[in-house]
Design an enzyme around this catalytic site. Sequence first.
Site, PDB file in Angstrom:
ATOM      1  N   ASP A 199       1.279  -9.207   5.800  1.00  0.00           N
ATOM      2  CA  ASP A 199       2.195  -8.230   6.376  1.00  0.00           C
ATOM      3  C   ASP A 199       3.482  -8.908   6.839  1.00  0.00           C
ATOM      4  O   ASP A 199       3.431  -9.958   7.489  1.00  0.00           O
ATOM      5  CB  ASP A 199       1.486  -7.566   7.565  1.00  0.00           C
ATOM      6  CG  ASP A 199       2.222  -6.361   8.091  1.00  0.00           C
ATOM      7  OD1 ASP A 199       2.396  -5.408   7.317  1.00  0.00           O
ATOM      8  OD2 ASP A 199       2.600  -6.360   9.279  1.00  0.00           O
ATOM      9  N   ASP A 333       2.783   2.812   3.538  1.00  0.00           N
ATOM     10  CA  ASP A 333       4.047   2.911   4.277  1.00  0.00           C
ATOM     11  C   ASP A 333       5.088   3.744   3.537  1.00  0.00           C
ATOM     12  O   ASP A 333       6.238   3.824   3.966  1.00  0.00           O
ATOM     13  CB  ASP A 333       4.644   1.511   4.505  1.00  0.00           C
ATOM     14  CG  ASP A 333       3.966   0.768   5.639  1.00  0.00           C
ATOM     15  OD1 ASP A 333       3.379   1.428   6.516  1.00  0.00           O
ATOM     16  OD2 ASP A 333       4.008  -0.479   5.631  1.00  0.00           O
TER      17      ASP A 333
END
Length: 562
Positions: A199, A333
């Site tokens: 991430d 996302d």
Amino acid sequence: MDKKWWKESVVYQIYPRSFKDSNGDGIGDLQGIISKLDYLNHLGVDVVWLCPVYQSPNDDNGYDISNYQSIMNDFGTLSDWEELLAGLHSRGMKLIMDLVVNHSSDEHAWFVESRKSQDNPYRDYYIWSPGKDGQPPNDWGSFFSGSAWEYDEKSEEYYLHLFSRKQPDLNWDNPKLRKEIYDMMTWWLDKGIDGFRMDVINLISKVPGLPSVSGESNGEQPTYHFGGDYFVNGPRVHEYMQEMNREVLSKYDIMTVGEAVNVTPEEASLYVSEDRNELNMVFHFELMDVDSGPGGKWNVQPWKLADIKSIISKWQVALDGKGWNSLYMNNHDQPRMLSRFGDDKLFPKESGKMLATLLHTLQGTPYIYQGEEIGMTNVQFASIDDYKDIEIVNMYKEYLAAGHSEEKIMNSIYIKGRDNGRTPMQWNSESQAGFTTGTPWLAVNPNYQDINVENALADPDSIFYYYKKLIELRKQHEIIVYGSYTILAEENEQVYAYLRTLGEEQLLVVLNFFGEPATFDLPSTVKFQAKELLISNYEVNPEEELNTIQLRPYEARVYKLK
């Protein structure tokens, strides 16, 4: 070019909270995933990327980790996780875990210690500052709105959080912290996982001195900036990535992909070039920003095919022979690609298959996001109260306070909101789409009675079986994996066409990106003796000449030329 298993793989991304609930509490869990492994095997994917399942207070849906070595109660136990890993491996599939180490949760033991006092041994695991004149130390903005700094009353300093205030940034300049992270990564790899998706990994190095973006903070009402040059691809990031590779990654035969904010192909090649010993590939966001206006993500503007071609071509050419591309058009996302780049009303099947053809015939590793393979779409909830994503909720409040109309704000959310990709997986037409017997944590998309796995499996012409065929073709034709890329008819405003070349073979891909018929003229420079139609999303006469192709709405064709 080096041949690697991860170049030849197709990855399936699971967002566990929304995949399958096994115990009726409305939250997807590990036993739910285990119950669907045969489904994934039937699709033919090689790797499962599991979004975070670690212990977390869940401020940002698991991306705020309070214990890296235990499993969130919502999802099950470590023994459930071990059963999942064994179930994947026994079916010939691999597992990559989400690694979130730019920040932790503020409930992580390190941060609990860190905020106790300014001289605590863990203080330096995070980024603290006394600030200036009662203001934050600089004007850096959080990706989730407002300042990236939070004042801590107890220890009387500010801490940095590039995301939520419950996600304090870790201080990678501290070698003790780095060693703890590497030990944790080794622990997971020794359990048998097959790699990591990392991430926002290119944010881990910050510019020393924490300077302001605008030079000075401007008094009462500061303007917050995304200080790209101050914490994106920071001064020591490659030193840290090479150290991580040396200490951990190089010791295992694994796959690594880093989420990299605001990288160009040139910057990406520093992370992924095979001689640099950092990562295998990165996720970049250039294509995901193709419909963002000057005001950023929520300032939605119509995308142009010319821009899509230009971005993809740039990345295909820049990394060819140096590094490796990751191929995706939606994830947890992002909104659903069928709604964003296709036509989810008039041509859902045709446009869904066309977009799949694009992603699975470029050079790189394709990523399928759960539900993409059955044509799941964006959702339009009636009220902001139906949305759960922290980014959406913060934006709504901020934009409403700034005087934007509710209608305009909701429209932006309908198009770009992250919850579009997070509605529960649609398994069948029963109550709650077969996702749960309880009340789902996020409402199910009302179109589940038409769009669901059961219907897709019963329809030989479904998007699902088209994906299955694309995955099989990758395994049969090395050119789809390793061939180089050349764009064709670049000026054509409706058609995206390209060649892939490997030795004497060529692959011709022709895609109509719109809902009107289109014409494609094959350039005279493309010479071939024989052709084979590998896949198409309409019935096509395999003997049809290729000089001029009349394409139907969203038509996709892939030919092998010899």
